[in-house]
Design an enzyme around this catalytic site. Structure first.
Site, PDB file in Angstrom:
ATOM      1  N   LYS A  98       0.800  -1.225   0.000  1.00  0.00           N
ATOM      2  CA  LYS A  98       0.000   0.000   0.000  1.00  0.00           C
ATOM      3  C   LYS A  98       0.831   1.274   0.000  1.00  0.00           C
ATOM      4  CE  LYS A  98      -4.309  -1.679   0.472  1.00  0.00           C
ATOM      5  NZ  LYS A  98      -5.463  -1.318  -0.387  1.00  0.00           N
ATOM      6  N   SER A 109       1.674 -10.071  -0.090  1.00  0.00           N
ATOM      7  CA  SER A 109       1.394  -8.636  -0.167  1.00  0.00           C
ATOM      8  C   SER A 109       1.494  -7.876   1.154  1.00  0.00           C
ATOM      9  CB  SER A 109       0.000  -8.415  -0.772  1.00  0.00           C
ATOM     10  OG  SER A 109      -0.982  -9.122  -0.030  1.00  0.00           O
TER      11      SER A 109
END
Length: 318
Positions: A58, A305
Site C-alpha cells: 500500500k 502482499s
C-alpha cells in the site's frame, strides 16, 4: 501500447515508478520450487512485498497520491482496514503532512499500532470498512482534507502497478501472477502494467468474493464481507475504476477458504520463515489448496502482499 483514452497505462505506471522510487523499497523476490511445499515440481517466484515500508504494498499507492495531488493545509484522510491507513500515515509522516485515519473495529492490533506509531490521528469507526469510509468522507467534507482512497483512485492504481513494473524486471520469464483481491487496486495496477502479456489471476476469500461477484454481474456489486482476512480483503465491493481494467486484463478469479489461508500462513513460516498476514498469504493459499493448479512448467509468481500481523511473537525478556 497504451490504449487511447485510458488513464492507467503502462507508460504512466513507469513514470509513477520513477517518481516514487526514492520513497519505496525495491522488495526482493525468492525463487523456489513448488515441490518444497509438497506440490508438483514447478518453478515459483515469491514477491516479498511484506517487506515494503509500512508492511505492505500500500505504500506505493500512498506515496503516489501524496506526490501527485495537491495536499491542503488540513492534510490527508483515509479509510482503511489497516494496511492502507498505515501506508498513508507513513507517507504523510515522511512528507510532513497531517493525516487522519479511520479504521473499523476488525482492524488487527498490529495495524492499529503501526498507524499510531507513524503519528497519524487514528479513529476507530464502526465494524466494517464501509463504516470507516463513510466517516472519512464526512471528515473530508468538514475539514477540506484530501481523501486518499484505498483502491478506487487512478493514482492509487498506478502506484500499486509499480509492483508489476518491478516484478517484471526481477522475474521477466513468468507466465502467471497470483494476486490477492480486496477492493482490487493491486490486481488492477498489475494487470494494467502487463496489459495481457501474462496471465493475472485474482485470489479471493470465499467469505469476501468481491471481484468474483462483480465479474458475474458485469459490474461492481455488493458482496459478503467477512472472514479471516476481513481487515484487508473485505471492502464489500470492488472499485468502479478498478473493474474495467480487471475485466479486460485479469478476468479469472479463484476462491479460497479461511482454513486454506491460515494453512498458507503456517506453511510460509515453517518452510521459508516468511511471516505473512492473512491477506498477504491468500494468493499463496490458492496453490497449496489446489484452487489454482499450474500447468507443468508454468512459471508462477505469487505476491506476498503484507506482513502486518502479530502471528509470531518474540519474547525479548527471556
Amino acid at each position: 501500447m497504451d490504449a487511447p483514452g485510458r488513464i492507467v497505462t503502462p507508460q504512466k505506471i513507469a513514470q509513477c515508478e520513477k517518481l516514487i522510487r526514492p520513497h519505496i523499497r525495491r522488495t526482493p523476490v525468492v525463487e523456489v520450487d513448488a515441490s518444497e511445499f509438497g506440490l508438483a515440481a514447478n518453478p515459483l517466484t515469491l514477491k516479498l512485498e511484506l517487506l515494503q515500508h509500512s508492511g505492505s504494498f500500500k505504500a506505493r499507492g500512498a506515496f503516489t497520491n501524496l506526490l501527485t495531488r495537491a495536499v491542503p493545509e488540513a492534510g490527508v484522510v483515509a479509510a482503511s482496514g489497516g494496511n492502507h491507513g498505515a501506508a498513508v500515515a507513513y507517507a504523510a509522516m515522511k512528507l510532513g503532512k497531517p493525516a487522519k485515519i479511520f479504521v473499523p473495529s476488525v482492524s488487527s492490533p498490529a495495524k492499529v499500532a503501526r498507524i499510531r506509531d507513524y503519528g497519524a490521528d487514528l479513529a476507530i469507526e464502526g465494524d466494517r470498512y464501509a463504516d470507516a469510509l463513510a466517516a472519512s468522507r464526512t471528515w473530508a467534507e468538514r475539514t477540506g482534507a484530501l481523501q486518499v482512497p484505498a483502491f478506487d483512485q487512478d493514482e492509487t492504481i498506478m502506484g500499486q502497478g509499480t509492483l508489476g513494473f518491478e516484478l517484471e524486471q526481477q522475474a521477466p520469464g513468468i507466465d502467471t501472477v497470483l494476486v490477492a483481491v480486496g477492493g482490487g487496486g493491486l490486481i488492477a495496477g498489475i494487470a494494467a502494467w502487463y496489459a495481457g502479456r501474462i496471465k493475472v489471476v485474482g485470489v479471493e476469500p470465499i467469505a469476501s468474493p468481491t471481484l468474483t461477484r462483480a465479474l458475474e454481474a458485469g459490474r461492481p456489486v455488493d458482496a459478503e464481507a467477512g472472514g479471516l482476512a476481513a481487515d484487508s480483503l473485505a471492502p464489500q465491493r470492488v472499485g468502479e475504476r478498478v473493474f474495467p481494467i480487471v475485466r479486460e486484463y485479469a478476468p479469472q478469479t479463484v476462491l479460497v477458504s479461511d482454513e486454506a489461508i491460515a494453512n498458507a500462513q503456517a506453511v510460509l513460516w515453517r518452510a521459508v520463515r516468511i511471516v505473512a498476514e492473512p491477506g498477504g498469504a491468500a494468493a499463496f493459499s490458492a496453490l497449496l489448496s489446489g484452487a489454482y493448479t499450474p500447468q507443468p512448467g508454468e512459471r508462477v509468481a505469487v505476491i506476498i502482499s503484507g506482513g502486518n500481523t502479530a502471528a509470531v511473537n518474540f519474547d525479548i525478556t527471556r
